[in-house]
Design a protein around this motif. Structure first.
Motif, short mmCIF file in Angstrom:
data_model
loop_
_atom_site.label_atom_id
_atom_site.label_comp_id
_atom_site.label_asym_id
_atom_site.label_seq_id
_atom_site.Cartn_x
_atom_site.Cartn_y
_atom_site.Cartn_z
N GLY A 1 -14.32 102.27 33.03
CA GLY A 1 -14.26 103.66 32.62
C GLY A 1 -12.86 104.09 32.29
O GLY A 1 -11.89 103.36 32.55
N SER A 2 -12.75 105.28 31.70
CA SER A 2 -11.45 105.81 31.30
C SER A 2 -11.27 107.25 31.77
O SER A 2 -10.43 107.97 31.26
N SER A 3 -12.08 107.67 32.74
CA SER A 3 -12.00 109.07 33.16
C SER A 3 -12.21 109.26 34.66
O SER A 3 -12.15 110.37 35.15
N ASP B 1 -5.33 96.94 35.49
CA ASP B 1 -5.44 97.25 34.07
C ASP B 1 -6.14 96.09 33.37
O ASP B 1 -5.61 94.99 33.29
N THR B 2 -7.37 96.36 32.91
CA THR B 2 -8.17 95.36 32.21
C THR B 2 -8.17 95.66 30.71
O THR B 2 -8.25 94.76 29.88
N GLY B 3 -8.10 96.98 30.41
CA GLY B 3 -8.07 97.40 29.01
C GLY B 3 -7.22 98.64 28.80
O GLY B 3 -7.19 99.21 27.72
N GLY B 4 -6.56 99.09 29.88
CA GLY B 4 -5.73 100.30 29.78
C GLY B 4 -5.69 101.09 31.07
O GLY B 4 -5.06 102.15 31.15
N SER B 5 -6.32 100.57 32.12
CA SER B 5 -6.57 101.35 33.34
C SER B 5 -5.35 101.68 34.19
O SER B 5 -5.48 102.46 35.13
N ILE B 6 -4.20 101.11 33.90
CA ILE B 6 -2.97 101.61 34.53
C ILE B 6 -2.30 102.59 33.58
O ILE B 6 -1.91 103.70 33.95
N ALA C 1 -13.89 93.42 20.08
CA ALA C 1 -13.77 92.14 20.78
C ALA C 1 -13.82 92.35 22.29
O ALA C 1 -14.50 91.62 23.03
N TYR C 2 -13.10 93.38 22.76
CA TYR C 2 -13.05 93.66 24.20
C TYR C 2 -14.44 93.97 24.74
O TYR C 2 -14.80 93.51 25.83
N TYR C 3 -15.22 94.75 23.99
CA TYR C 3 -16.54 95.14 24.52
C TYR C 3 -17.60 94.06 24.37
O TYR C 3 -18.77 94.28 24.65
N ARG D 1 -24.95 99.12 32.21
CA ARG D 1 -24.80 98.97 30.75
C ARG D 1 -23.96 97.72 30.44
O ARG D 1 -24.30 96.92 29.59
N ARG D 2 -22.85 97.55 31.18
CA ARG D 2 -21.98 96.39 30.92
C ARG D 2 -22.70 95.08 31.24
O ARG D 2 -22.55 94.10 30.53
N ILE D 3 -23.46 95.07 32.34
CA ILE D 3 -24.16 93.83 32.71
C ILE D 3 -25.18 93.47 31.63
O ILE D 3 -25.30 92.30 31.23
N GLU E 1 -10.99 105.79 23.97
CA GLU E 1 -9.78 106.21 24.71
C GLU E 1 -8.74 105.09 24.77
O GLU E 1 -7.55 105.33 24.89
N ASP E 2 -9.22 103.85 24.74
CA ASP E 2 -8.33 102.70 24.95
C ASP E 2 -7.90 102.04 23.65
O ASP E 2 -7.43 100.90 23.66
N VAL E 3 -8.05 102.74 22.54
CA VAL E 3 -7.79 102.11 21.23
C VAL E 3 -6.34 101.62 21.11
O VAL E 3 -6.09 100.63 20.41
N1 GLN Z 1 -11.63 101.76 29.89
C1 GLN Z 1 -11.77 100.35 29.79
C2 GLN Z 1 -13.13 99.95 30.30
O1 GLN Z 1 -13.86 100.79 30.68
C3 GLN Z 1 -10.68 99.66 30.57
C4 GLN Z 1 -10.85 99.77 32.02
C5 GLN Z 1 -9.81 98.99 32.78
O2 GLN Z 1 -8.73 98.72 32.28
N2 GLN Z 1 -10.17 98.59 33.99
O3 GLN Z 1 -13.45 98.81 30.35
#
Ligand code: GLN
Length: 457
Positions: A110-112, A158-163, A292-294, A341-343, A408-410
């Motif tokens: 998530g991003s929020s 931080d996996t995609g922007g989380s820090i 690619a990330y998603y 949803r991710r699974i 949000e993580d673009v």
């Molecule tokens: N917002 C991205 C996601 O939901 C990154 C989250 C993260 O960095 N842990 O996957």
């Protein structure tokens, strides 16, 4: 004053204030006071480090021996780890005092910070005028706690922007290190090839002090890198004259509002005054990063989260009829919607017949994105860009629309795919809300990033 007295004051203030923010999931009084006592003893024995007796908090994704570690999920509501993450152990050895565990999006997705089972976190910014805004995510609790001055520092991942994104939205400093710089041992896995722990603090100097403790090779993490850890505070004051800054043109696009862009460009002008030179560069494949990330992140998450089956630890449903019923109901009841949803997406992308079309393709795109950065760093020393397309948005504004949340993580996600380090540094305000400047560096250039951030602060 003694560490015990200091810790008690921080705990009292935390309990008094955090009702407004919900930035902590667990406040661990007893453990904190025991660590404070040990810190006082360390000092008396002449063995103090700069961290001895300093209060801080861990994102609730780092395992803490004897302290509940939930990862923001119902699945781990009662999970008390029998061991410490390496990052946790490192802070302990330095004598730091962990006050508790900060709130986060469920399994860092998530991003929020709205996907937490323990409730949303409210950003301290905007609250004075009655505005309830998100702190960003997934390390939203850590960012809000530092911004509200409940703790001087907190860990994040931080996996995609989380820090970086929560740091930007809360007006603090955050650093995602090079993949492999900080041990992932005991850090609950989301997407193992992208996850990286890092510091969140008020200033670059504090972040440097944190990274000194966090970084280093760990035989317990097979993806860690065995490379000397410099003293990150030693080079904070190096002059920036001659620093070559690249501005990726794809990151100054129409996704960015003019007011945000102005703040970021003002910050970059300050660097020119400090003697840096600026030129435009291109990351032609950056636009493919979210797509690619998603595929990659959910694919890895679906594998990592298969361990939560109700058998070994964590949540288990009541009165299962048989084994299948236990698996399915445990997972149906234990996981929230975003995690499910991710699974689903990840399992689909990895399934026979689709693997080549999605997962393999995404890995190829990942390599192209990495190559873009390698090429850019042949021309410049660092890249600068915005961190997020907007300042902190209102609670509820995006959480019914996953795609708008993903966007949000673009500006941050490509960096994780490449494995390089990047920071978020407070750079100004739009409508009274903080804006972050992203400074991106080549592999293992954390010292240079911290130096650049420190000179700006
Ligand atoms: N917002 C991205 C996601 O939901 C990154 C989250 C993260 O960095 N842990 O996957």
């Amino acid at each position: 004053i003694s560490s015990v007295e200091l810790t008690q004051q921080f705990l009292d203030r935390l309990k008094h204030e955090d009702g407004k923010y919900n930035s902590f999931i667990t406040i661990s009084d007893e453990h904190a006071l025991a660590e404070a006592k040990a810190a006082d003893e360390m000092r008396a024995a002449g063995k103090a480090t700069v961290w001895t007796g300093v209060p801080f908090a861990h994102k609730d994704i780092f395992c803490t021996n004897g302290i509940r570690t939930t990862c923001g999920s119902r699945m781990l509501e009662n999970f008390v780890p029998p061991y410490d993450a390496t990052v946790t152990a490192n802070f302990k050895a330095a004598g730091a005092v962990c006050l508790g565990k900060t709130n986060m999006d469920e399994f860092a997705m998530g991003s929020s910070n709205e996907s937490s089972f323990y409730g949303a976190v409210t950003n301290p910014w905007g609250l004075a005028s009655g505005d309830k805004r998100v702190p960003g995510g997934s390390s939203g609790g850590s960012a809000a706690a530092v911004a509200a001055r409940l703790v001087p520092a907190a860990t994040g991942t931080d996996t995609g922007g989380s820090i970086r994104q929560p740091a930007a939205l809360c007006g603090i400093t955050g650093l995602k290190p090079t993949y492999g710089r900080v041990s992932r041992y005991g850090m609950i896995a989301f997407a193992s090839s992208l996850d990286q722990g890092g510091p969140m603090a008020r200033t670059a100097e504090d972040a440097a002090l944190m990274l000194n403790v966090m970084a280093g090779h760990d035989p317990k993490d097979s993806t860690g890198i065995d490379r000397e850890v410099p003293d990150y505070t030693a080079t904070l004051n190096e002059p920036l004259k001659g620093l070559k800054i690249g501005l990726p043109k794809e990151y100054f696009s129409d996704q960015l509002s003019p007011a945000m862009e102005e703040q970021v460009r003002n910050a970059i002008r300050e660097y020119e005054k400090l003697g840096a030179t600026v030129k435009e560069v291109s990351l032609p494949n950056a636009r493919l990063a979210i797509a690619a990330y998603y595929v990659i992140a959910p694919a890895e998450a679906s594998a990592n989260l298969s361990r939560f089956d109700g058998v070994r630890y964590g949540y288990r449903c009541d009165d299962p009829k048989d084994l299948m019923d236990m698996y399915t109901r445990t997972r149906a009841e234990g996981f929230g919607n975003e995690v499910k949803r991710r699974i689903l997406v990840g399992t689909y992308a990895l399934s026979a017949g689709y693997f080549d079309a999605y997962y393999l393709k995404a890995q190829k795109v990942r390599r192209l994105i990495q190559q873009d950065f390698i090429n850019a760093f042949k021309e410049v020393d660092v890249l600068m860009s915005p961190v997020s397309p907007t300042p902190a948005f209102r609670q509820g504004e995006k959480n019914t629309d996953p795609v708008s949340m993903y966007l949000e993580d673009v500006f941050t996600i490509a960096i994780n795919l490449a494995g390089i380090p990047a920071m978020s540094v407070p750079a100004g305000f739009v409508d009274g809300l903080p804006v972050g400047l992203q400074i991106i560096g080549d592999y293992f250039s954390e010292a240079r990033l911290l130096n650049a951030a420190h000179q700006f602060q």
